[in-house]
Enzyme design. Structure first.
Site, PDB file in Angstrom:
ATOM      1  CG  ASN A  56      -1.818   1.221   1.274  1.00  0.00           C
ATOM      2  OD1 ASN A  56      -1.430   2.339   0.938  1.00  0.00           O
ATOM      3  ND2 ASN A  56      -3.058   1.008   1.694  1.00  0.00           N
ATOM      4  CD  GLU A  87      -4.478   4.694   0.875  1.00  0.00           C
ATOM      5  OE1 GLU A  87      -4.928   5.763   1.350  1.00  0.00           O
ATOM      6  OE2 GLU A  87      -4.055   3.765   1.574  1.00  0.00           O
ATOM      7  CE1 TYR A 189      -6.772   0.754   1.095  1.00  0.00           C
ATOM      8  CE2 TYR A 189      -7.856   2.187  -0.488  1.00  0.00           C
ATOM      9  CZ  TYR A 189      -7.318   1.985   0.756  1.00  0.00           C
ATOM     10  OH  TYR A 189      -7.324   3.010   1.685  1.00  0.00           O
ATOM     11  CG  ASP A 229      -4.711  -2.028   3.167  1.00  0.00           C
ATOM     12  OD1 ASP A 229      -5.086  -2.740   4.131  1.00  0.00           O
ATOM     13  OD2 ASP A 229      -4.717  -0.785   3.201  1.00  0.00           O
ATOM     14  CG  ASN A 231      -8.155  -1.527   5.590  1.00  0.00           C
ATOM     15  OD1 ASN A 231      -7.471  -1.069   6.497  1.00  0.00           O
ATOM     16  ND2 ASN A 231      -8.423  -0.849   4.480  1.00  0.00           N
TER      17      ASN A 231
END
Length: 367
Positions: A56, A87, A189, A229, A231
């Site tokens: 990222n 990102e 992402y 990513d 999260n």
């Protein structure tokens, strides 16, 4: 994850650039694909990628302007076959109010042309000139992903959605899916869960997780490598300070459901849904498969702002998830950043994570 960085600076130049027109085939690489894949040596193109990198970048343009020499040296030394970036924060081509081309960088204003030139110059230099690049971009400087694949490897198909294959891009450019002969590679992402029960927060993440589970079940005919990513920190071992993250609040807000308490990415509901995706999809967390114990120096991929209450607080939210049938092929999976001062993060709040697989057995199958 979010951290505050200064906005992208404009160079102020109004010099016009003549740039190539967008490619019409959504499955073909754009911008950096100067050499056609079919010009590569036939023997080389029979091979498939086995070394992967995910990162990222928290604004690819800023990383190019400020950290590119160091990151280039890192990539040159690691020599990955595939680089998945999240990102990127580069807007898609197209003017306001008009349809956007999520596969191309914006270049219809003087500032966007200058920014595009900065990016393309960086990607035309070693080691990145050895890769073809696919973009999936948001309409604004938000989110977006990119996928770099060495020119000697030829994916059968590249698409941009969790839904059935097609040219449609995921909102905010969150997905790039490359299909090879024996496996699929998914770069995502994943939306941040947020802090509050709102349409743009908890519900958005729940819908994403549901669609992700549907995706892995629908595409079980080939092994999957899912990276990016994501999260989420799956277990207590995946964060530096479990009690801190479990009790974290934003402006004192307390969600109505206990499973939504705490730091986005470490709530009980997110962790449970992630576990279900892995279990039902028969998937393995490559890093945790190799690293059973907690490593407070190299065991995390995201680090909080060095100033303030998040100093030294870290999470592992960047992953390589692979089909269980390939777990014996995992040679290495490493997080390349450490320390409170973010050594090896190259300006981002995330550090790169790499995966190395052994060569497939001659008798192996894709089923």
């Amino acid at each position: 994850m979010k951290r505050f960085f200064k906005p992208v600076e404009k160079d102020g130049s109004s010099k016009k650039l003549i740039l190539s027109s967008p490619a019409k085939d959504p499955e073909k690489p754009t911008e950096n694909a100067a050499a056609a894949v079919n010009e590569e040596n036939d023997e080389t193109t029979k091979k498939e990628p086995s070394k992967f990198l995910t990162w990222n970048a928290n604004s690819l343009l800023l990383r190019i302007k400020n950290n590119w020499i160091e990151f280039s040296k890192f990539v040159e030394n690691l020599d990955p076959d595939v680089i998945a970036v999240q990102e990127v924060r580069m807007p898609a081509a197209g003017s306001k109010g008009a349809p956007r081309n999520s596969r191309e960088l914006k270049d219809d204003t003087s500032s966007s042309r200058e920014e595009k030139l900065v990016v393309m110059r960086a990607l035309s230099s070693a080691p990145f000139k050895n890769y073809n690049v696919w973009w999936s971009l948001s309409d604004s400087k938000y989110a977006g992903t990119a996928l770099f694949i060495k020119k000697c490897f030829n994916p059968k198909k590249v698409s941009f959605s969790l839904d059935q294959p097609g040219s449609k891009h995921e909102p905010d450019g969150r997905v790039i899916l490359a299909e090879f002969e024996s496996f699929r590679l998914l770069n995502t992402y994943v939306p941040n869960n947020g802090w509050k029960e709102e349409a743009s927060s908890f519900q958005r993440r729940r819908k994403w997780d549901k669609r992700m589970l549907e995706f892995v079940l629908r595409n079980s005919d080939k092994p999957l490598i899912w990276c990016g990513d994501l999260n989420v920190s799956h277990h207590d071992i995946d964060v530096s300070h479990p009690e801190f993250f479990s009790a974290a609040k934003l402006n004192g807000y307390v969600p109505p459901n206990k499973e939504d308490y705490g730091q986005p990415g470490f709530t009980l509901s997110e962790r449970a849904r992630f576990g279900s995706i892995l279990k039902e999809g028969t998937l393995v967390d490559a890093y945790r498969y190799l690293h059973k114990d907690k490593d407070k120096e190299h065991g995390f991929s995201w680090s909080g702002n060095p100033i303030g209450k998040y100093r030294g607080k870290r999470m592992r939210i960047d992953y390589f998830i692979i089909s269980e049938e390939w777990k014996e092929r995992i040679v290495a999976c490493e997080s390349h950043g450490h320390g409170i001062e973010l050594e090896g993060f190259y300006g981002s709040d995330h550090c790169p994570v790499s995966l190395q697989l052994s060569d497939a057995s001659p008798n192996s199958t894709a089923s």
